[in-house]
Design a protein around this motif. Structure first.
Motif, PDB file in Angstrom:
ATOM      1  N   ARG A 137      37.692  61.310  49.871  1.00  0.00           N
ATOM      2  CA  ARG A 137      38.856  61.915  50.508  1.00  0.00           C
ATOM      3  C   ARG A 137      39.572  60.832  51.307  1.00  0.00           C
ATOM      4  O   ARG A 137      38.927  60.031  51.969  1.00  0.00           O
ATOM      5  CB  ARG A 137      38.441  63.075  51.409  1.00  0.00           C
ATOM      6  CG  ARG A 137      37.940  64.286  50.632  1.00  0.00           C
ATOM      7  CD  ARG A 137      37.657  65.461  51.543  1.00  0.00           C
ATOM      8  NE  ARG A 137      37.203  66.608  50.789  1.00  0.00           N
ATOM      9  CZ  ARG A 137      37.996  67.523  50.240  1.00  0.00           C
ATOM     10  NH1 ARG A 137      39.313  67.417  50.403  1.00  0.00           N
ATOM     11  NH2 ARG A 137      37.503  68.537  49.548  1.00  0.00           N
ATOM     12  N   ASP A 157      42.503  64.244  52.409  1.00  0.00           N
ATOM     13  CA  ASP A 157      41.725  64.928  53.437  1.00  0.00           C
ATOM     14  C   ASP A 157      42.706  65.642  54.360  1.00  0.00           C
ATOM     15  O   ASP A 157      43.193  65.067  55.321  1.00  0.00           O
ATOM     16  CB  ASP A 157      40.876  63.906  54.214  1.00  0.00           C
ATOM     17  CG  ASP A 157      39.952  64.581  55.222  1.00  0.00           C
ATOM     18  OD1 ASP A 157      39.989  65.823  55.310  1.00  0.00           O
ATOM     19  OD2 ASP A 157      39.202  63.864  55.908  1.00  0.00           O
ATOM     20  N   SER A 159      42.213  67.857  56.465  1.00  0.00           N
ATOM     21  CA  SER A 159      41.682  68.190  57.788  1.00  0.00           C
ATOM     22  C   SER A 159      41.801  67.029  58.755  1.00  0.00           C
ATOM     23  O   SER A 159      41.532  67.168  59.943  1.00  0.00           O
ATOM     24  CB  SER A 159      40.218  68.602  57.679  1.00  0.00           C
ATOM     25  OG  SER A 159      39.414  67.500  57.275  1.00  0.00           O
ATOM     26  N   ASP A 160      42.197  65.849  58.241  1.00  0.00           N
ATOM     27  CA  ASP A 160      42.230  64.640  59.071  1.00  0.00           C
ATOM     28  C   ASP A 160      43.555  64.545  59.815  1.00  0.00           C
ATOM     29  O   ASP A 160      44.423  63.750  59.503  1.00  0.00           O
ATOM     30  CB  ASP A 160      42.019  63.409  58.185  1.00  0.00           C
ATOM     31  CG  ASP A 160      41.727  62.169  59.015  1.00  0.00           C
ATOM     32  OD1 ASP A 160      41.769  62.258  60.252  1.00  0.00           O
ATOM     33  OD2 ASP A 160      41.470  61.120  58.406  1.00  0.00           O
ATOM     34  N   GLU A 209      31.656  63.157  48.396  1.00  0.00           N
ATOM     35  CA  GLU A 209      32.248  64.166  47.530  1.00  0.00           C
ATOM     36  C   GLU A 209      31.497  64.271  46.210  1.00  0.00           C
ATOM     37  O   GLU A 209      31.189  65.360  45.739  1.00  0.00           O
ATOM     38  CB  GLU A 209      33.721  63.844  47.284  1.00  0.00           C
ATOM     39  CG  GLU A 209      34.608  64.004  48.505  1.00  0.00           C
ATOM     40  CD  GLU A 209      34.542  65.392  49.085  1.00  0.00           C
ATOM     41  OE1 GLU A 209      34.689  66.370  48.321  1.00  0.00           O
ATOM     42  OE2 GLU A 209      34.325  65.509  50.303  1.00  0.00           O
TER      43      GLU A 209
END
Length: 367
Positions: A137, A157, A159-160, A209
């Motif tokens: 990611r 990613d 969520s980053d 991952e």
């Protein structure tokens, strides 16, 4: 000193062929249907060959408002013959449409992905592919507005937040990924189909991952077969496979089938079996993952494994990106009002990981 020879022009080709400059343009640009006779086409091509005439890429780019170049940003792919198949396949797919690939490998320069995207954009590339050697990611790359981007072997990613990842922008990208989960299910099914019930997976010892997907697929397939999965955090190297397999083979009822997170781990398992006097595949079956070049097929015995579809992923990513630019089969479909192609559809495209049969899997030993 002899002055440099002047580069021939389309005017020179027209004069030698005895045709107009417009005719030369139509022939060399492939627009001759119903307009230029076969004889004149031959005269133009022969004259161009005799003079050594080549079309100016700069002139073409000015006329088409594109440079026919694609920027390929990678991490360690250029220095890896294994994952390098992605870059090679992407370049070949581009070449089929008369596009050139400019590669920036981040492992060879002190650049970030954003630096690379900016530098390639300054060179007026028509689109970008960001490819990574391992499935990871990544933060959302910063690219100029309007410059198409396709991801290869990586995904955003979302969520980053610290890296400014934008979920809407990430959703607008297409990413091409290996079907790690499906490949692991295929490996587990192969062991089940050959009669194995004591099956263990030498798995990831860290969060990745690829490791997560492969372990999930292994667990799912064995659960479907009514077998309790046994997963052992191991690592990714040969010595990890050797260490854990040596311990397993010393058990009172050792596994008869091993699925390894990576070919290197499977290689260690084969060495451990040989050291313990355990015959592969008569007493122990081993399956790897990757189909690593110059490795899996040269083990003793040659390793049955799941192949990472690097070539297919690289080709599909380039075809999809060119489709966004209106080039090639995907571009033709978009122009006709049909499906606009994988990249234009903006989704994750999962490419199948096939089973490669060699000699390390056998029918379960009878008791």
């Amino acid at each position: 000193m002899t002055p440099p020879q002047r580069r021939p022009t389309s005017v020179d080709v027209a004069a030698l062929a005895g045709v107009s400059r417009a005719t030369v343009s139509m022939v060399l640009n492939g627009r001759t249907e119903g307009t230029v006779s076969t004889a004149n086409q031959k005269r133009v091509l022969d004259a161009a060959a005799e003079l050594g005439y080549t079309r100016s890429a700069l002139a073409i780019s000015l006329k088409e408002r594109r440079t026919r170049t694609i920027g390929l940003i990678t991490d360690e792919i250029a220095t890896s013959p294994f994952a390098g198949r992605m870059a090679r396949a992407a370049s070949l797919a581009a070449a089929r449409e008369n596009y050139m690939v400019i590669t920036m490998d981040l492992s060879l320069r002190d650049h970030t992905v954003d630096d690379a995207a900016r530098l390639l954009a300054e060179r007026q590339v028509d689109g970008l592919i960001y490819a990574t050697m391992g499935r990871i990611r990544v933060p959302l790359p910063k690219t100029p507005p309007g410059l198409p981007l396709v991801l290869l072997n990586c995904e955003i990613d979302v969520s980053d937040d610290a890296n400014g990842a934008d979920s809407d922008a990430a959703a607008a990208l297409s990413t091409f990924l290996p079907d790690d989960r499906g490949g692991a299910r295929r490996a587990a099914r192969r062991l089940v189909d050959t009669g194995h019930r004591r099956i263990a997976m030498l798995s990831d010892d860290r969060i990745s991952e690829a490791g997560r997907e492969r372990e999930s697929g292994f667990r799912e397939e064995l659960a479907t077969a009514g077998i309790t999965p046994r997963v052992i955090p191991t690592g990714w190297q040969m010595d990890d496979g050797y260490r854990v397999t040596s311990r397993l083979l010393a058990e009172e009822e050792p596994p008869t089938g091993l699925f390894c997170i990576r070919d290197r781990v499977a290689g260690g398992a084969l060495h451990a079996a040989a050291a313990a006097g355990v015959d592969v595949p008569r007493e122990l079956s081993v399956i790897g993952f990757d189909d690593e070049d110059f490795f899996a097929e040269r083990l003793t015995p040659p390793l049955t494994t799941i192949a990472l579809p690097h070539e297919e992923m690289g080709e599909q990513a380039m075809v999809a990106l060119l489709g966004v630019l209106g080039v090639g089969p995907e571009g033709d479909r978009a122009a006709e009002g049909g499906p606009a192609g994988a990249a234009a559809a903006s989704r994750a495209i999962v490419v199948e990981c096939p089973l490669v049969e060699r000699e390390s899997v056998g029918i379960v030993p009878t008791v």
